[in-house]
Write a protein that holds these residues in place. Sequence first.
Motif, PDB file in Angstrom:
ATOM      1  N   MET A 246      27.371   3.346  31.580  1.00  0.00           N
ATOM      2  CA  MET A 246      28.103   2.159  32.009  1.00  0.00           C
ATOM      3  C   MET A 246      27.277   0.896  31.797  1.00  0.00           C
ATOM      4  SD  MET A 246      31.028   1.297  33.167  1.00  0.00           S
ATOM      5  CE  MET A 246      31.882  -0.060  33.946  1.00  0.00           C
ATOM      6  N   LYS A 247      25.965   0.999  32.040  1.00  0.00           N
ATOM      7  CA  LYS A 247      25.103  -0.166  31.859  1.00  0.00           C
ATOM      8  C   LYS A 247      25.104  -0.623  30.406  1.00  0.00           C
ATOM      9  CE  LYS A 247      20.467  -1.900  32.783  1.00  0.00           C
ATOM     10  NZ  LYS A 247      19.110  -1.583  33.275  1.00  0.00           N
ATOM     11  N   ASP A 248      25.052   0.338  29.455  1.00  0.00           N
ATOM     12  CA  ASP A 248      25.085  -0.020  28.038  1.00  0.00           C
ATOM     13  C   ASP A 248      26.391  -0.704  27.674  1.00  0.00           C
ATOM     14  OD1 ASP A 248      22.568   0.891  27.468  1.00  0.00           O
ATOM     15  OD2 ASP A 248      23.205   2.857  26.778  1.00  0.00           O
ATOM     16  N   GLU A 249      27.498  -0.214  28.230  1.00  0.00           N
ATOM     17  CA  GLU A 249      28.796  -0.825  27.943  1.00  0.00           C
ATOM     18  C   GLU A 249      28.835  -2.265  28.446  1.00  0.00           C
ATOM     19  OE1 GLU A 249      33.574  -0.004  28.663  1.00  0.00           O
ATOM     20  OE2 GLU A 249      32.086   1.504  29.245  1.00  0.00           O
ATOM     21  N   GLU A 250      28.292  -2.499  29.622  1.00  0.00           N
ATOM     22  CA  GLU A 250      28.266  -3.845  30.185  1.00  0.00           C
ATOM     23  C   GLU A 250      27.371  -4.779  29.372  1.00  0.00           C
ATOM     24  OE1 GLU A 250      26.953  -3.156  34.142  1.00  0.00           O
ATOM     25  OE2 GLU A 250      28.905  -2.429  34.846  1.00  0.00           O
ATOM     26  N   ASN A 251      26.324  -4.217  28.773  1.00  0.00           N
ATOM     27  CA  ASN A 251      25.364  -5.014  28.004  1.00  0.00           C
ATOM     28  C   ASN A 251      25.624  -4.950  26.501  1.00  0.00           C
ATOM     29  OD1 ASN A 251      23.975  -5.726  30.351  1.00  0.00           O
ATOM     30  ND2 ASN A 251      22.686  -3.910  30.264  1.00  0.00           N
ATOM     31  N   TYR A 252      26.869  -4.671  26.121  1.00  0.00           N
ATOM     32  CA  TYR A 252      27.172  -4.434  24.712  1.00  0.00           C
ATOM     33  C   TYR A 252      26.831  -5.615  23.819  1.00  0.00           C
ATOM     34  CZ  TYR A 252      31.453  -7.287  24.578  1.00  0.00           C
ATOM     35  OH  TYR A 252      32.347  -8.327  24.587  1.00  0.00           O
ATOM     36  N   ILE A 253      26.959  -6.831  24.316  1.00  0.00           N
ATOM     37  CA  ILE A 253      26.682  -7.999  23.473  1.00  0.00           C
ATOM     38  C   ILE A 253      25.211  -8.029  23.082  1.00  0.00           C
ATOM     39  CG2 ILE A 253      26.582 -10.518  23.419  1.00  0.00           C
ATOM     40  CD1 ILE A 253      29.097 -10.564  25.152  1.00  0.00           C
ATOM     41  N   ALA A 254      24.317  -7.853  24.038  1.00  0.00           N
ATOM     42  CA  ALA A 254      22.879  -7.860  23.745  1.00  0.00           C
ATOM     43  C   ALA A 254      22.491  -6.692  22.855  1.00  0.00           C
ATOM     44  CB  ALA A 254      22.089  -7.824  25.048  1.00  0.00           C
ATOM     45  N   ILE A 255      23.061  -5.520  23.110  1.00  0.00           N
ATOM     46  CA  ILE A 255      22.738  -4.327  22.317  1.00  0.00           C
ATOM     47  C   ILE A 255      23.196  -4.500  20.875  1.00  0.00           C
ATOM     48  CG2 ILE A 255      23.297  -1.877  22.005  1.00  0.00           C
ATOM     49  CD1 ILE A 255      23.407  -1.698  25.110  1.00  0.00           C
ATOM     50  N   ASN A 256      24.420  -4.948  20.694  1.00  0.00           N
ATOM     51  CA  ASN A 256      24.957  -5.103  19.340  1.00  0.00           C
ATOM     52  C   ASN A 256      24.319  -6.267  18.590  1.00  0.00           C
ATOM     53  OD1 ASN A 256      26.583  -2.880  19.678  1.00  0.00           O
ATOM     54  ND2 ASN A 256      28.398  -4.049  20.241  1.00  0.00           N
ATOM     55  N   LYS A 257      23.962  -7.312  19.301  1.00  0.00           N
ATOM     56  CA  LYS A 257      23.257  -8.423  18.655  1.00  0.00           C
ATOM     57  C   LYS A 257      21.920  -7.944  18.102  1.00  0.00           C
ATOM     58  CE  LYS A 257      21.547 -13.121  19.429  1.00  0.00           C
ATOM     59  NZ  LYS A 257      21.529 -14.280  20.346  1.00  0.00           N
ATOM     60  N   ALA A 258      21.186  -7.170  18.888  1.00  0.00           N
ATOM     61  CA  ALA A 258      19.903  -6.621  18.423  1.00  0.00           C
ATOM     62  C   ALA A 258      20.113  -5.697  17.231  1.00  0.00           C
ATOM     63  CB  ALA A 258      19.216  -5.885  19.562  1.00  0.00           C
ATOM     64  N   ALA A 259      21.172  -4.881  17.271  1.00  0.00           N
ATOM     65  CA  ALA A 259      21.452  -3.959  16.167  1.00  0.00           C
ATOM     66  C   ALA A 259      21.729  -4.713  14.877  1.00  0.00           C
ATOM     67  CB  ALA A 259      22.642  -3.066  16.522  1.00  0.00           C
ATOM     68  N   TRP A 260      22.546  -5.763  14.957  1.00  0.00           N
ATOM     69  CA  TRP A 260      22.899  -6.506  13.754  1.00  0.00           C
ATOM     70  C   TRP A 260      21.749  -7.368  13.252  1.00  0.00           C
ATOM     71  CZ3 TRP A 260      26.488  -5.544  10.353  1.00  0.00           C
ATOM     72  CH2 TRP A 260      27.546  -4.725  10.739  1.00  0.00           C
ATOM     73  N   ASN A 261      20.908  -7.834  14.139  1.00  0.00           N
ATOM     74  CA  ASN A 261      19.698  -8.520  13.685  1.00  0.00           C
ATOM     75  C   ASN A 261      18.793  -7.560  12.923  1.00  0.00           C
ATOM     76  OD1 ASN A 261      20.058 -11.211  14.441  1.00  0.00           O
ATOM     77  ND2 ASN A 261      19.312 -10.871  16.520  1.00  0.00           N
ATOM     78  N   ASN A 262      18.684  -6.324  13.411  1.00  0.00           N
ATOM     79  CA  ASN A 262      17.889  -5.314  12.694  1.00  0.00           C
ATOM     80  C   ASN A 262      18.483  -5.028  11.321  1.00  0.00           C
ATOM     81  OD1 ASN A 262      16.036  -4.964  14.754  1.00  0.00           O
ATOM     82  ND2 ASN A 262      17.051  -3.174  15.627  1.00  0.00           N
ATOM     83  N   LYS A 263      19.803  -4.890  11.265  1.00  0.00           N
ATOM     84  CA  LYS A 263      20.466  -4.550  10.006  1.00  0.00           C
ATOM     85  C   LYS A 263      20.355  -5.668   8.973  1.00  0.00           C
ATOM     86  CE  LYS A 263      24.138  -1.619  11.939  1.00  0.00           C
ATOM     87  NZ  LYS A 263      25.599  -1.436  12.020  1.00  0.00           N
ATOM     88  N   THR A 264      20.467  -6.907   9.441  1.00  0.00           N
ATOM     89  CA  THR A 264      20.553  -8.037   8.517  1.00  0.00           C
ATOM     90  C   THR A 264      19.379  -8.093   7.559  1.00  0.00           C
ATOM     91  OG1 THR A 264      21.884  -9.357  10.064  1.00  0.00           O
ATOM     92  CG2 THR A 264      20.670 -10.552   8.362  1.00  0.00           C
ATOM     93  N   GLN A 265      18.167  -7.888   8.050  1.00  0.00           N
ATOM     94  CA  GLN A 265      16.994  -7.979   7.183  1.00  0.00           C
ATOM     95  C   GLN A 265      17.035  -6.951   6.059  1.00  0.00           C
ATOM     96  OE1 GLN A 265      13.290  -6.859   9.164  1.00  0.00           O
ATOM     97  NE2 GLN A 265      14.443  -5.768  10.748  1.00  0.00           N
ATOM     98  N   HIS A 266      17.656  -5.810   6.314  1.00  0.00           N
ATOM     99  CA  HIS A 266      17.790  -4.779   5.278  1.00  0.00           C
ATOM    100  C   HIS A 266      18.993  -5.052   4.368  1.00  0.00           C
ATOM    101  CE1 HIS A 266      14.629  -2.454   7.164  1.00  0.00           C
ATOM    102  NE2 HIS A 266      15.241  -2.602   8.328  1.00  0.00           N
TER     103      HIS A 266
END
Length: 267
Positions: free
Chosen positions: A1-21
């Motif tokens: 549930m905590k991850d679902e509530e924090n989805y914006i921060a989690i997904n932002k970090a994921a897409w920042n990681n992806k972008t460089q590649h």
Amino acid sequence: MKDEENYIAINKAAWNNKTQHHIHSRFYNLEGFLKGDSSLNEIELQLLGDIQGKSVLHLQCHFGQDTISLARMGASCTGVDLADKAIETAISLTEKTGADARFICCDLYSLPEHLNEQFDIVFTSYGTIGWLPDLNKWAGIVARYLKPGGTFIMAEFHPVIWMYDDHFQIVEHSYFNTGAIIDTEQGTYADRNAPTTQKYVSWNHSLSEVLNNLIAHGLEITTFNEYNYSPYNCFVNAIEIAPKKYQIAYMGDKIPMIYALKATKKQ
């Protein structure tokens, strides 16, 4: 549930990681793009038509290739994305190409805090709405930013695709939105060998959920198409059946892979 509530921060970090590649991947072909290649596909180009002189809002634009491609067609474009690394790259590409494009970095739902105008066209494509939990709020954003009589253009991966596991061996998820899907990804769809791992939070959205929310916000669906191929080689076990047309090898044309729609905001 905590991850679902924090989805914006989690997904932002994921897409920042992806972008460089993604910037350096063959998938995005940045070298060809900077030389003038368009990143847009036949599917959305047919729906867009002539956009010379139009204003376009591009939602969830990643690092701006499609936004700039739209600007190269004569439109004045605004791109929006969650990931700051992607937006930094988009701004850099705009400076290099001289395109009539600007970019805003924010969560899509908070866009009204950053932008207060309306557009001739709102555009979104491929792998966007799955990062959003609430399509009623999403459709409200689309409607808010369209001028009366304005056009919404959307091309997206078909929800049937997201029912399967990554190797298309088993049905792993419900077709319907039954809650958040929390998972971890090795590499990225653009470079499966990229040395990156990221957690993400996503949601499946049925076609009825998409269409009914748009209709509820005053959009009239004028065109709806489904396709038995993907224009991107972004799935495991995919084969190219024609230039820029990919299917899952042992499924062939048996499943839909893309849908696209055009809708008009009522006057």
